[in-house]
Design an enzyme around this catalytic site. Structure first.
Site, PDB file in Angstrom:
ATOM      1  N   HIS A 167       0.831  -1.208   0.000  1.00 29.36           N
ATOM      2  CA  HIS A 167       0.000   0.000   0.000  1.00 29.36           C
ATOM      3  C   HIS A 167       0.865   1.257   0.000  1.00 29.36           C
ATOM      4  O   HIS A 167       0.603   2.208  -0.744  1.00 29.36           O
ATOM      5  CB  HIS A 167      -0.890   0.027   1.247  1.00 29.36           C
ATOM      6  CG  HIS A 167      -2.131  -0.792   1.172  1.00 29.36           C
ATOM      7  ND1 HIS A 167      -2.120  -2.160   1.234  1.00 29.36           N
ATOM      8  CD2 HIS A 167      -3.439  -0.419   1.083  1.00 29.36           C
ATOM      9  CE1 HIS A 167      -3.372  -2.608   1.181  1.00 29.36           C
ATOM     10  NE2 HIS A 167      -4.192  -1.573   1.086  1.00 29.36           N
ATOM     11  N   ARG A 174      -1.205   2.255   7.440  1.00 29.10           N
ATOM     12  CA  ARG A 174      -0.877   0.834   7.475  1.00 29.10           C
ATOM     13  C   ARG A 174      -0.360   0.425   8.844  1.00 29.10           C
ATOM     14  O   ARG A 174      -0.565  -0.708   9.286  1.00 29.10           O
ATOM     15  CB  ARG A 174       0.165   0.497   6.403  1.00 29.10           C
ATOM     16  CG  ARG A 174      -0.258   0.858   5.004  1.00 29.10           C
ATOM     17  CD  ARG A 174      -1.644   0.356   4.681  1.00 29.10           C
ATOM     18  NE  ARG A 174      -1.671  -1.088   4.505  1.00 29.10           N
ATOM     19  CZ  ARG A 174      -2.770  -1.840   4.627  1.00 29.10           C
ATOM     20  NH1 ARG A 174      -3.926  -1.312   4.977  1.00 29.10           N
ATOM     21  NH2 ARG A 174      -2.695  -3.141   4.431  1.00 29.10           N
ATOM     22  N   HIS A 199       1.394  -3.160   9.105  1.00 28.86           N
ATOM     23  CA  HIS A 199       2.813  -2.962   8.832  1.00 28.86           C
ATOM     24  C   HIS A 199       3.498  -2.231   9.969  1.00 28.86           C
ATOM     25  O   HIS A 199       2.864  -1.481  10.723  1.00 28.86           O
ATOM     26  CB  HIS A 199       3.007  -2.150   7.549  1.00 28.86           C
ATOM     27  CG  HIS A 199       2.680  -2.895   6.305  1.00 28.86           C
ATOM     28  ND1 HIS A 199       3.502  -3.867   5.776  1.00 28.86           N
ATOM     29  CD2 HIS A 199       1.608  -2.829   5.482  1.00 28.86           C
ATOM     30  CE1 HIS A 199       2.948  -4.357   4.678  1.00 28.86           C
ATOM     31  NE2 HIS A 199       1.806  -3.744   4.484  1.00 28.86           N
ATOM     32  N   ASP A 255       8.615  -1.021   7.388  1.00 28.28           N
ATOM     33  CA  ASP A 255       8.011  -1.541   6.155  1.00 28.28           C
ATOM     34  C   ASP A 255       7.583  -0.391   5.253  1.00 28.28           C
ATOM     35  O   ASP A 255       7.734  -0.438   4.029  1.00 28.28           O
ATOM     36  CB  ASP A 255       6.775  -2.385   6.462  1.00 28.28           C
ATOM     37  CG  ASP A 255       7.031  -3.543   7.394  1.00 28.28           C
ATOM     38  OD1 ASP A 255       8.169  -4.030   7.452  1.00 28.28           O
ATOM     39  OD2 ASP A 255       6.069  -3.961   8.079  1.00 28.28           O
TER      40      ASP A 255
END
Length: 254
Positions: free
Chosen positions: A172, A205, A211, A215
């Protein structure tokens, strides 16, 4: 920003947990309403960027890893309004940048722009998913007992033996950063708002329990490297100019 009927239906499905385990780690729908992008072609063969190597994610138990975990746990404390933003960020891509961009990002009104973005995102997906496979990092919800996980009515129990470990880098976040880099070129006067939206999109995220911050940071490295490589593609540059002219004509027609 108005949401399509299809979009509302998807978000309702996520909220009630329908196919939640599949939705948890799914990529966002690039366009709204959602369509298939299986036929979208990248600008160049992925072999051209095989030299792009990310450092490994922080080792569990390291100081950097402790910072990652602490950030995820802080993300669990955000208010309901921010969590709702994170849920929608998890479901969609281009629509989430329309306000910062100053106009809808839809194929009915900006087909050249959407075609450009779709090819860029396809290009980004190659190295992102190759890196996910190489590093095999567990996601926060697989490793930690969280209170909230996007797409889940109730946060699942940790699963440290999960076979699908795809936390590093964040897909994403890579998609969002790549989109922002393109949109900022097309609307430089709006670049600060567009890039801030991309930063928030990545933060979502972490809030979602999908995440760790490292990340997200790695995803931005990948997206930036891919867009830099695209600048050497005459086909990409031609499509970028076509999108720029399309937007200029739309502006004149307002």
């Amino acid at each position: 920003m108005k949401r399509s009927t299809a979009g509302r239906a998807l978000l309702i499905a996520l909220a009630i947990g329908g196919a939640a385990s599949a939705a948890r780690a799914a990529s966002p729908e690039w366009e709204a309403p959602a369509i298939s992008h299986k036929d979208v072609k990248p600008y160049f063969d992925d072999v051209a960027i095989k030299g792009l190597v990310l450092p490994p994610p922080p080792a569990e138990g390291s100081l950097a890893d402790a910072d990652d975990v602490a950030a995820v746990m802080r993300g669990q404390q955000v208010d309901a309004a921010r969590r709702a933003v994170a849920e929608e960020d998890g479901a969609w891509l281009y629509d989430r940048f329309a306000e910062a961009f100053g106009r809808p990002i839809r194929r009915d009104s900006a087909p050249a722009l959407v075609a450009l973005l779709n090819r860029v995102e396809r290009q980004v997906s190659g190295p992102v998913f190759a890196a996910k496979k190489d590093h095999g990092r567990t996601r926060p919800y697989q490793r930690l007992q969280l209170s909230h996980v996007c797409g889940e009515v109730k946060a699942p129990a940790p699963d440290p033996d999960a076979k699908k470990r795809t936390s590093y880098p964040s897909g994403h976040s890579a998609y969002g950063w790549a989109a922002a880099l393109i949109l900022a070129r097309l609307a430089p006067e709006r670049a600060p708002a567009i890039l801030q939206r991309a930063m928030d999109y990545g933060e979502s995220r972490v809030i979602c329990g999908m995440h760790f911050p490292s990340d997200v940071a790695a995803a931005r490295v990948v997206a930036t490297a891919v867009v830099a490589r695209l600048d050497r593609s005459p086909e990409f540059l031609a499509d970028l100019e076509q999108a720029r002219q399309e937007l200029a004509r739309a502006e004149q027609g307002r």
